[in-house]
Design a protein around this motif. Sequence first.
Motif, PDB file in Angstrom:
ATOM      1  N   LEU A 128      -6.691   8.003  -1.791  1.00 41.76           N
ATOM      2  CA  LEU A 128      -5.639   7.964  -0.770  1.00 41.76           C
ATOM      3  C   LEU A 128      -4.350   8.579  -1.297  1.00 41.76           C
ATOM      4  O   LEU A 128      -3.692   9.370  -0.601  1.00 41.76           O
ATOM      5  CB  LEU A 128      -5.402   6.513  -0.332  1.00 41.76           C
ATOM      6  CG  LEU A 128      -4.281   6.274   0.687  1.00 41.76           C
ATOM      7  CD1 LEU A 128      -4.550   7.038   1.982  1.00 41.76           C
ATOM      8  CD2 LEU A 128      -4.138   4.778   0.988  1.00 41.76           C
ATOM      9  N   LYS A 129      -3.994   8.271  -2.521  1.00 46.96           N
ATOM     10  CA  LYS A 129      -2.775   8.853  -3.100  1.00 46.96           C
ATOM     11  C   LYS A 129      -2.895  10.367  -3.206  1.00 46.96           C
ATOM     12  O   LYS A 129      -1.941  11.105  -2.945  1.00 46.96           O
ATOM     13  CB  LYS A 129      -2.517   8.233  -4.470  1.00 46.96           C
ATOM     14  CG  LYS A 129      -2.013   6.802  -4.403  1.00 46.96           C
ATOM     15  CD  LYS A 129      -1.744   6.265  -5.800  1.00 46.96           C
ATOM     16  CE  LYS A 129      -1.151   4.862  -5.740  1.00 46.96           C
ATOM     17  NZ  LYS A 129      -0.886   4.311  -7.079  1.00 46.96           N
ATOM     18  N   ILE A 139      -2.488  11.803   0.296  1.00 49.11           N
ATOM     19  CA  ILE A 139      -1.083  11.756   0.730  1.00 49.11           C
ATOM     20  C   ILE A 139      -0.303  12.923   0.128  1.00 49.11           C
ATOM     21  O   ILE A 139       0.516  13.558   0.796  1.00 49.11           O
ATOM     22  CB  ILE A 139      -0.458  10.396   0.349  1.00 49.11           C
ATOM     23  CG1 ILE A 139      -0.995   9.306   1.289  1.00 49.11           C
ATOM     24  CG2 ILE A 139       1.062  10.444   0.390  1.00 49.11           C
ATOM     25  CD1 ILE A 139      -0.665   7.895   0.843  1.00 49.11           C
ATOM     26  N   LEU A 180      -9.021  -0.343  -0.394  1.00 49.46           N
ATOM     27  CA  LEU A 180      -8.388   0.425  -1.471  1.00 49.46           C
ATOM     28  C   LEU A 180      -9.038   0.185  -2.819  1.00 49.46           C
ATOM     29  O   LEU A 180      -9.009   1.051  -3.693  1.00 49.46           O
ATOM     30  CB  LEU A 180      -6.895   0.085  -1.542  1.00 49.46           C
ATOM     31  CG  LEU A 180      -6.055   0.480  -0.320  1.00 49.46           C
ATOM     32  CD1 LEU A 180      -4.608   0.059  -0.505  1.00 49.46           C
ATOM     33  CD2 LEU A 180      -6.141   1.982  -0.083  1.00 49.46           C
ATOM     34  N   LEU A 201       2.706  14.269   2.814  1.00 49.41           N
ATOM     35  CA  LEU A 201       3.280  13.294   3.741  1.00 49.41           C
ATOM     36  C   LEU A 201       4.586  12.744   3.199  1.00 49.41           C
ATOM     37  O   LEU A 201       4.737  12.537   1.995  1.00 49.41           O
ATOM     38  CB  LEU A 201       2.301  12.141   3.968  1.00 49.41           C
ATOM     39  CG  LEU A 201       0.958  12.500   4.585  1.00 49.41           C
ATOM     40  CD1 LEU A 201       0.185  11.233   4.923  1.00 49.41           C
ATOM     41  CD2 LEU A 201       1.127  13.352   5.832  1.00 49.41           C
ATOM     42  N   SER A 202       5.510  12.481   4.099  1.00 47.11           N
ATOM     43  CA  SER A 202       6.771  11.847   3.713  1.00 47.11           C
ATOM     44  C   SER A 202       6.483  10.394   3.358  1.00 47.11           C
ATOM     45  O   SER A 202       5.455   9.835   3.765  1.00 47.11           O
ATOM     46  CB  SER A 202       7.759  11.905   4.881  1.00 47.11           C
ATOM     47  OG  SER A 202       7.318  11.048   5.911  1.00 47.11           O
ATOM     48  N   PRO A 203       7.378   9.754   2.618  1.00 43.02           N
ATOM     49  CA  PRO A 203       7.167   8.337   2.288  1.00 43.02           C
ATOM     50  C   PRO A 203       6.954   7.482   3.528  1.00 43.02           C
ATOM     51  O   PRO A 203       6.110   6.581   3.526  1.00 43.02           O
ATOM     52  CB  PRO A 203       8.457   7.959   1.560  1.00 43.02           C
ATOM     53  CG  PRO A 203       8.946   9.244   0.965  1.00 43.02           C
ATOM     54  CD  PRO A 203       8.574  10.301   1.951  1.00 43.02           C
ATOM     55  N   LEU A 250      -2.438  -5.301   2.589  1.00 48.82           N
ATOM     56  CA  LEU A 250      -2.095  -3.948   3.032  1.00 48.82           C
ATOM     57  C   LEU A 250      -0.720  -3.935   3.703  1.00 48.82           C
ATOM     58  O   LEU A 250       0.090  -3.041   3.452  1.00 48.82           O
ATOM     59  CB  LEU A 250      -3.169  -3.445   4.000  1.00 48.82           C
ATOM     60  CG  LEU A 250      -2.976  -2.036   4.564  1.00 48.82           C
ATOM     61  CD1 LEU A 250      -3.196  -1.002   3.466  1.00 48.82           C
ATOM     62  CD2 LEU A 250      -3.941  -1.783   5.715  1.00 48.82           C
ATOM     63  N   PRO A 289       2.812  -1.491   1.040  1.00 54.00           N
ATOM     64  CA  PRO A 289       2.628  -0.123   1.536  1.00 54.00           C
ATOM     65  C   PRO A 289       2.547   0.876   0.385  1.00 54.00           C
ATOM     66  O   PRO A 289       3.169   0.695  -0.660  1.00 54.00           O
ATOM     67  CB  PRO A 289       3.876   0.114   2.390  1.00 54.00           C
ATOM     68  CG  PRO A 289       4.886  -0.859   1.877  1.00 54.00           C
ATOM     69  CD  PRO A 289       4.108  -2.060   1.427  1.00 54.00           C
ATOM     70  N   ILE A 290       1.747   1.902   0.603  1.00 48.51           N
ATOM     71  CA  ILE A 290       1.675   3.006  -0.354  1.00 48.51           C
ATOM     72  C   ILE A 290       2.986   3.771  -0.266  1.00 48.51           C
ATOM     73  O   ILE A 290       3.360   4.247   0.805  1.00 48.51           O
ATOM     74  CB  ILE A 290       0.504   3.951  -0.023  1.00 48.51           C
ATOM     75  CG1 ILE A 290      -0.824   3.202  -0.104  1.00 48.51           C
ATOM     76  CG2 ILE A 290       0.508   5.165  -0.928  1.00 48.51           C
ATOM     77  CD1 ILE A 290      -1.287   2.876  -1.493  1.00 48.51           C
ATOM     78  N   ALA A 304       3.538   8.140   4.824  1.00 55.52           N
ATOM     79  CA  ALA A 304       2.491   7.706   3.893  1.00 55.52           C
ATOM     80  C   ALA A 304       2.287   6.198   3.918  1.00 55.52           C
ATOM     81  O   ALA A 304       1.200   5.704   3.619  1.00 55.52           O
ATOM     82  CB  ALA A 304       2.851   8.145   2.471  1.00 55.52           C
ATOM     83  N   ALA A 305       3.330   5.471   4.312  1.00 56.95           N
ATOM     84  CA  ALA A 305       3.347   4.025   4.085  1.00 56.95           C
ATOM     85  C   ALA A 305       2.204   3.269   4.731  1.00 56.95           C
ATOM     86  O   ALA A 305       1.730   2.281   4.175  1.00 56.95           O
ATOM     87  CB  ALA A 305       4.682   3.452   4.552  1.00 56.95           C
ATOM     88  N   ASP A 306       1.767   3.713   5.890  1.00 57.28           N
ATOM     89  CA  ASP A 306       0.764   2.903   6.584  1.00 57.28           C
ATOM     90  C   ASP A 306      -0.557   3.633   6.784  1.00 57.28           C
ATOM     91  O   ASP A 306      -1.353   3.266   7.642  1.00 57.28           O
ATOM     92  CB  ASP A 306       1.309   2.423   7.936  1.00 57.28           C
ATOM     93  CG  ASP A 306       1.809   3.586   8.782  1.00 57.28           C
ATOM     94  OD1 ASP A 306       1.492   4.737   8.434  1.00 57.28           O
ATOM     95  OD2 ASP A 306       2.503   3.335   9.772  1.00 57.28           O
ATOM     96  N   ASP A 326       5.938   6.643  -1.873  1.00 57.13           N
ATOM     97  CA  ASP A 326       5.923   7.977  -2.458  1.00 57.13           C
ATOM     98  C   ASP A 326       5.949   7.948  -3.978  1.00 57.13           C
ATOM     99  O   ASP A 326       5.319   8.763  -4.639  1.00 57.13           O
ATOM    100  CB  ASP A 326       7.087   8.823  -1.944  1.00 57.13           C
ATOM    101  CG  ASP A 326       8.445   8.196  -2.252  1.00 57.13           C
ATOM    102  OD1 ASP A 326       8.512   6.968  -2.346  1.00 57.13           O
ATOM    103  OD2 ASP A 326       9.404   8.962  -2.392  1.00 57.13           O
TER     104      ASP A 326
END
Lengths: 160, 164
Positions: free
Chosen positions: B106-107, B110, B137, B115-117, A148, A152-153, B120-122, A155
């Motif tokens: 989750l995607k 987001i 996930l 959400l901004s990148p 994780l 990172p997820i 969204a990242a964490d 955009d």
Amino acid sequence: MKPDQSLFMAHLEGAPFQSGVDAGKWGLPGAATDIVWPHPIVWVAADPKIMPQGRIFLCFTVDNYPVSAPTACPWDVGTNAKLGGHLYPRLTGKFQRVFRTDWNGGNSLYAPCDRMAMAGHEQWKQAYPYWWWTAEFTIVKYLGFVHLCLNPIRDENAAA
Amino acid sequence: MIELYVHAQNGADPKLVKASEESTITELLQIIATTGDLGGKVDEEIFVFTEDSDEPVEHHRKLSECEIRHRHHIHCHRCRKVQVSVFYNGEHHETFGPATTVKRVLKWAIKAFKLSPTDAADKILVLKGHGSEELPLDAHIGSFAQPHHCSVELSLTAPVEVQG
């Protein structure tokens, strides 16, 4: 084989670990029989933007597993030694301190599921109840946390 | 014989089950039922899905006909759809098949919350009201929906920074 080693080996064969292997999330660099107990080496896939090699190797210490939490050190499998600090992942955001080089000599991850980091950070039990190691966890919990942090997820993925 | 990752309604972790590629879905369910993971006997009310598919496969089909191969993931559930509610700074709802991965949910979340990148990242998803359980996930959303309540409420959250 002692119970801790026997259980660890069984968890390597279990569906949660094998599922991650099949998904390319983590794996062993060799055969399970090559593990030098209690120091298995496991690689975890990483976003190439974070680790250009696309993975990081971790040398675990897992004696008394799973009663005692694992601890892991970023590893150079070529030299069979600790990874050079300049090669540690450079993270941003909430996990930026996980791969610290200025704490404990960089010998373990600054993580709520790491034996060394848990000591003295009891407040993490409330802050990260899903990662604070308990004897019910398996090595997959630790690997999932590292994965994780390193993936990172983003955009561009969100559009998929 | 092939091995399949079988997800069900009773927990995030799949189990490895061995079956013949020439087995029918019904025969596969009978094998899975011996492990107790179906929560009852095999019947037509148990739907079987391939991963991230919204439509169940037919029980009379063979695994090979359904393109279910070695180490593929399948999901067995009594719900055909799962109503997912996600809470953040508001609430969004969507319907997913039980075999939908948490990563896909989750995607979607987001995007739904725009959400901004960076934001969204964490982010992670946890069960609403049970903040101690992070949804992995790779898990299937159906694993968190009880069989007679085809819904699940989640919170989109960001862990506080790991620091001393």
